[in-house]
Design an enzyme around this catalytic site. Sequence first.
Site, short mmCIF file in Angstrom:
data_model
loop_
_atom_site.label_atom_id
_atom_site.label_comp_id
_atom_site.label_asym_id
_atom_site.label_seq_id
_atom_site.Cartn_x
_atom_site.Cartn_y
_atom_site.Cartn_z
N HIS A 6 -6.05 -2.06 11.12
CA HIS A 6 -5.11 -1.74 9.95
C HIS A 6 -4.20 -3.02 9.59
O HIS A 6 -3.32 -3.03 9.95
CB HIS A 6 -4.39 -0.38 10.26
CG HIS A 6 -3.70 0.01 8.87
ND1 HIS A 6 -3.34 1.48 8.50
CD2 HIS A 6 -3.39 -0.38 7.65
CE1 HIS A 6 -2.75 1.79 7.43
NE2 HIS A 6 -2.75 0.37 6.98
N HIS A 37 -2.98 -5.56 6.07
CA HIS A 37 -3.34 -5.99 4.68
C HIS A 37 -3.06 -7.55 4.60
O HIS A 37 -1.93 -8.01 4.42
CB HIS A 37 -2.15 -5.14 3.90
CG HIS A 37 -2.16 -3.59 4.04
ND1 HIS A 37 -2.61 -2.94 2.98
CD2 HIS A 37 -1.44 -2.98 5.00
CE1 HIS A 37 -2.47 -1.55 3.27
NE2 HIS A 37 -1.78 -1.63 4.53
N LYS A 89 -10.94 3.98 2.65
CA LYS A 89 -9.36 4.30 2.50
C LYS A 89 -8.69 5.12 1.37
O LYS A 89 -9.28 4.53 0.22
CB LYS A 89 -8.53 2.90 2.77
CG LYS A 89 -6.96 3.15 2.49
CD LYS A 89 -6.33 3.78 3.89
CE LYS A 89 -4.62 3.90 3.91
NZ LYS A 89 -4.15 2.68 4.07
N HIS A 116 -4.25 7.73 4.27
CA HIS A 116 -2.75 7.68 4.03
C HIS A 116 -2.14 9.10 3.91
O HIS A 116 -2.19 9.30 2.51
CB HIS A 116 -2.12 6.65 3.28
CG HIS A 116 -0.73 6.49 3.18
ND1 HIS A 116 -0.03 5.18 3.45
CD2 HIS A 116 0.46 7.14 2.72
CE1 HIS A 116 1.20 5.14 3.32
NE2 HIS A 116 1.74 6.61 3.14
N HIS A 156 -1.59 5.70 10.57
CA HIS A 156 0.08 5.52 10.55
C HIS A 156 0.77 6.85 10.82
O HIS A 156 1.49 7.13 10.14
CB HIS A 156 0.51 4.35 9.90
CG HIS A 156 0.14 4.76 8.28
ND1 HIS A 156 0.28 5.84 7.65
CD2 HIS A 156 -0.07 3.79 7.43
CE1 HIS A 156 -0.03 5.55 6.53
NE2 HIS A 156 -0.20 4.47 6.59
N ASP A 159 -0.85 -1.76 10.89
CA ASP A 159 -0.41 -1.58 9.42
C ASP A 159 0.32 -2.91 9.03
O ASP A 159 1.30 -2.79 8.38
CB ASP A 159 0.39 -0.34 9.31
CG ASP A 159 0.62 -0.06 7.80
OD1 ASP A 159 -0.15 -0.52 7.03
OD2 ASP A 159 1.36 0.73 7.35
C1 NCD Z 1 1.41 -1.03 2.89
C2 NCD Z 1 1.43 -2.21 1.89
O1 NCD Z 1 2.20 -3.01 1.69
O2 NCD Z 1 0.32 -2.45 1.55
N1 NCD Z 1 2.74 -0.53 3.11
C3 NCD Z 1 3.45 0.19 3.96
O3 NCD Z 1 4.54 0.43 3.97
N2 NCD Z 1 2.53 0.67 4.91
C4 NCD Z 1 0.69 0.14 2.09
C5 NCD Z 1 0.36 1.29 3.33
O4 NCD Z 1 -0.23 1.19 4.03
O5 NCD Z 1 0.80 2.42 2.90
ZN ZN Z 2 -0.56 3.56 4.47
ZN ZN Z 3 -1.24 0.24 5.33
#
Ligand code: NCD
Ligand code: ZN
Ligand code: ZN
Length: 418
Positions: free
Chosen positions: A57, A59, A141, A174, A222, A289
């Site tokens: 996970h 980004h 997702k 999520h 998460h 995450d």
């Molecule tokens: C994530 C993001 O910034 O893309 N932020 C977060 O607080 N976890 C989005 C997500 O996974 O919900």
């Molecule tokens: Zn998330």
């Molecule tokens: Zn995330």
Amino acid sequence: MILIKGGRLVLPEGIMEADLLIEGEKIAKIGKPLSPKKAQVINASGRLVFPGAIDAHVHFRDPEDTTKEDFSTGSASALAGGVTTVIDMPNYRNPPTTTIAAYNQKRIIAATKARCDYQLRFGGSEKNAEEAARSGAPSLKIFLSETRSELTVSHSAAVQHFATFPAHKPVCVHAEDKERIENRRKRFKLQSEIQDKLSAQLACEFSLREAAKLNRRVHICHLTTGLEIEMCRRYKNATYEITPSHLFLSTADLKRLGQLGRINPPLRDKAEQAALWRNLGKDTIIASDHAPHLITHKLDGAPGFPGVGTIFPLLLDAASKRRIRACDIARWCAENPAGAFYLKNKGRLAEGFDADLVIVNMKKKWKITAENRLSKCGWTPFEGKEIVGKIEKVFLRGKLAFDGEIVLSKPGMGRELL
Ligand code: NCD
Ligand code: ZN
Ligand code: ZN
Ligand code: ZN
């Protein structure tokens, strides 16, 4: 050929003292002692040898927001932290990875920039269930609550995705309940009160129940409460992940972190943090995450922490304090995510598997800094934290990718896993 000599190999079942021979990209042989004729020898005596971690996970912000991260910096941070494979998320705005065209665009970007191996996740939106299913993507997702893109889906669209996306491929959720959160936003101020535990538990329960009706694979992202782990365990086609953010931080850290402490789902209180630790088990997946934002965005309320570079170090430190065992790390960060997301020949030190390895010196101490974690976002909630367990070498498919100081793997060396 490379011979990793005299190390202690970390398997989920236990530690094995053995040599490990790499031929090309693969682990060719494990045994003791191995003495092939022409191998380059890496002395691993006194070291732990782990399978490369798989962070299911992250980004990495390509293509929308590469001022905070991109595939090159994100994957460099991964390798410096012992992560050799990542799964990247689709929640971007420009464009969101919710069409086959956007997905293919991202595949090209990742192929040119990635320094570690990766898989890309497709994004579910309110209306794209059919296109998502047709995409051939290995996982999907969806967001049941507000996010920065069009990935938020209603309950009925979620059910449609559950019914349409191939049943054996994970739909990753999520899980926070949008309606409940919107109602509570009118009555509460604190994020942890607005997005309370029940908001997460209700959405988790909904996802598991609907997935079970269809006998499909579902993965809860998460999760933050002990009860959600218990719920996931009751349904055989469910997997779940916990983040180091929720394991190592709680609302007690918000004083120190201030605005930087905002994350979705929010940090919980110490009692719930303890419940997560108590519930860690054979089925646990730990994923970071990794959600990098610049400090300026954080001060504007952006939720999320960088984490791909700290997931393995934090767990090594926990192992040094005997909170967990080294073997748990191999299970939670390698074997289990490889199993949940069908990453072939990944996640285990075994003959025939990819030679993704991490050599660790548990006698060395060092300090986490944003600088040595290499994320472009330039901060970490664990700044200055002292860690026992230094990652000295990382191999990606048989090639030295990180030498303890410098990331040697170049953009484009990472490979897509389908
Ligand atoms: C994530 C993001 O910034 O893309 N932020 C977060 O607080 N976890 C989005 C997500 O996974 O919900
Ligand atoms: Zn998330
Ligand atoms: Zn995330
Ligand atoms: Zn931002």
